[in-house]
Design a protein around this motif. Structure first.
Motif, short mmCIF file in Angstrom:
data_model
loop_
_atom_site.label_atom_id
_atom_site.label_comp_id
_atom_site.label_asym_id
_atom_site.label_seq_id
_atom_site.Cartn_x
_atom_site.Cartn_y
_atom_site.Cartn_z
N TYR A 75 0.84 -1.19 0.00
CA TYR A 75 0.00 0.00 0.00
C TYR A 75 0.88 1.25 0.00
CZ TYR A 75 -3.73 -3.18 1.41
OH TYR A 75 -4.63 -4.20 1.46
N LEU A 77 0.31 5.07 0.64
CA LEU A 77 -0.65 6.02 1.17
C LEU A 77 0.01 7.39 1.26
CD1 LEU A 77 -1.76 3.80 4.18
CD2 LEU A 77 -2.85 3.92 1.95
N GLN A 79 -0.86 11.80 1.77
CA GLN A 79 -1.85 12.84 2.05
C GLN A 79 -1.14 14.18 2.20
OE1 GLN A 79 -3.86 13.03 5.99
NE2 GLN A 79 -5.67 12.50 4.80
N GLU A 94 -5.14 13.51 -1.56
CA GLU A 94 -4.98 12.21 -0.92
C GLU A 94 -4.93 11.15 -2.01
OE1 GLU A 94 -6.91 9.83 2.81
OE2 GLU A 94 -8.23 11.09 1.63
N ILE A 96 -4.23 6.80 -2.63
CA ILE A 96 -4.01 5.45 -2.13
C ILE A 96 -3.80 4.55 -3.34
CG2 ILE A 96 -4.96 3.53 -0.81
CD1 ILE A 96 -6.79 5.63 0.57
N PRO A 115 -10.03 7.89 -2.92
CA PRO A 115 -9.61 8.55 -1.69
C PRO A 115 -10.71 8.68 -0.65
CG PRO A 115 -8.94 9.84 -3.58
CD PRO A 115 -9.81 8.74 -4.08
N ARG A 117 -12.33 6.39 0.39
CA ARG A 117 -12.28 5.10 1.08
C ARG A 117 -13.55 4.29 0.93
NH1 ARG A 117 -9.44 8.49 4.69
NH2 ARG A 117 -7.34 7.79 5.02
#
Length: 157
Positions: A75, A77, A79, A94, A96, A115, A117
């Protein structure tokens, strides 16, 4: 008669300009980047079925984290936040990215995750704990007499 008015005006103008500059500098946002925001052109270089773990590491950098139960999932990640004064930081950007490998270490899928989620299961429930719910006054009053009982007093000679 002296003409000090223009000099005074220039001094006040300079002071106002300096004061305005200080105020403007105080309102400048603080930008913070956390994690690894993978650029799109770097992400396009990773070819599933061709690149290995070391190739992905060279192209994208080290992953932010690996899968808890599957080390074949990486992953990335990232931000970027912006904070103005005493206000809470605001998320500007953001990203991912999920890279999945097979058992031989060859990349199989490279996905951008939304982003917001929506693609990642997220539970907001609280863990239940046992215990007593007491007010602050009940907690303070409950300790009275507990620490200096008659049997624990020191005798002085």
């Amino acid at each position: 008669m002296k003409k000090t008015t223009p000099n005074r005006f220039l001094a006040l103008s300079a002071l106002a300009l300096v004061f305005t500059g200080i105020l403007a500098a105080g309102c400048t946002p603080t930008v913070a980047v956390r994690g690894n925001i993978v650029e799109d052109y770097r992400l396009a270089e990773v070819q599933p079925g061709v690149h290995t773990r070391s190739d992905v590491m060279r192209l994208l950098g080290s992953p932010t984290t690996e899968g808890t139960f599957d080390p074949n999932t990486w992953y990335y990640l990232g931000q970027k936040t912006e904070k103005r004064g005493i206000l809470d930081p605001e998320v500007i950007e953001e990203k991912i990215v999920v890279v999945e490998f097979d058992d031989m270490g060859v990349a199989q899928t490279v996905n951008n995750v939304d982003p917001n989620r929506q693609n990642i299961p997220y539970v907001r429930e609280k863990t239940q704990t046992s215990g007593n719910e007491m007010t602050a006054l009940q907690q303070m009053m409950g300790n009275l007499g507990r620490f200096n009982s008659a049997g624990s007093q020191a005798t002085g000679n």
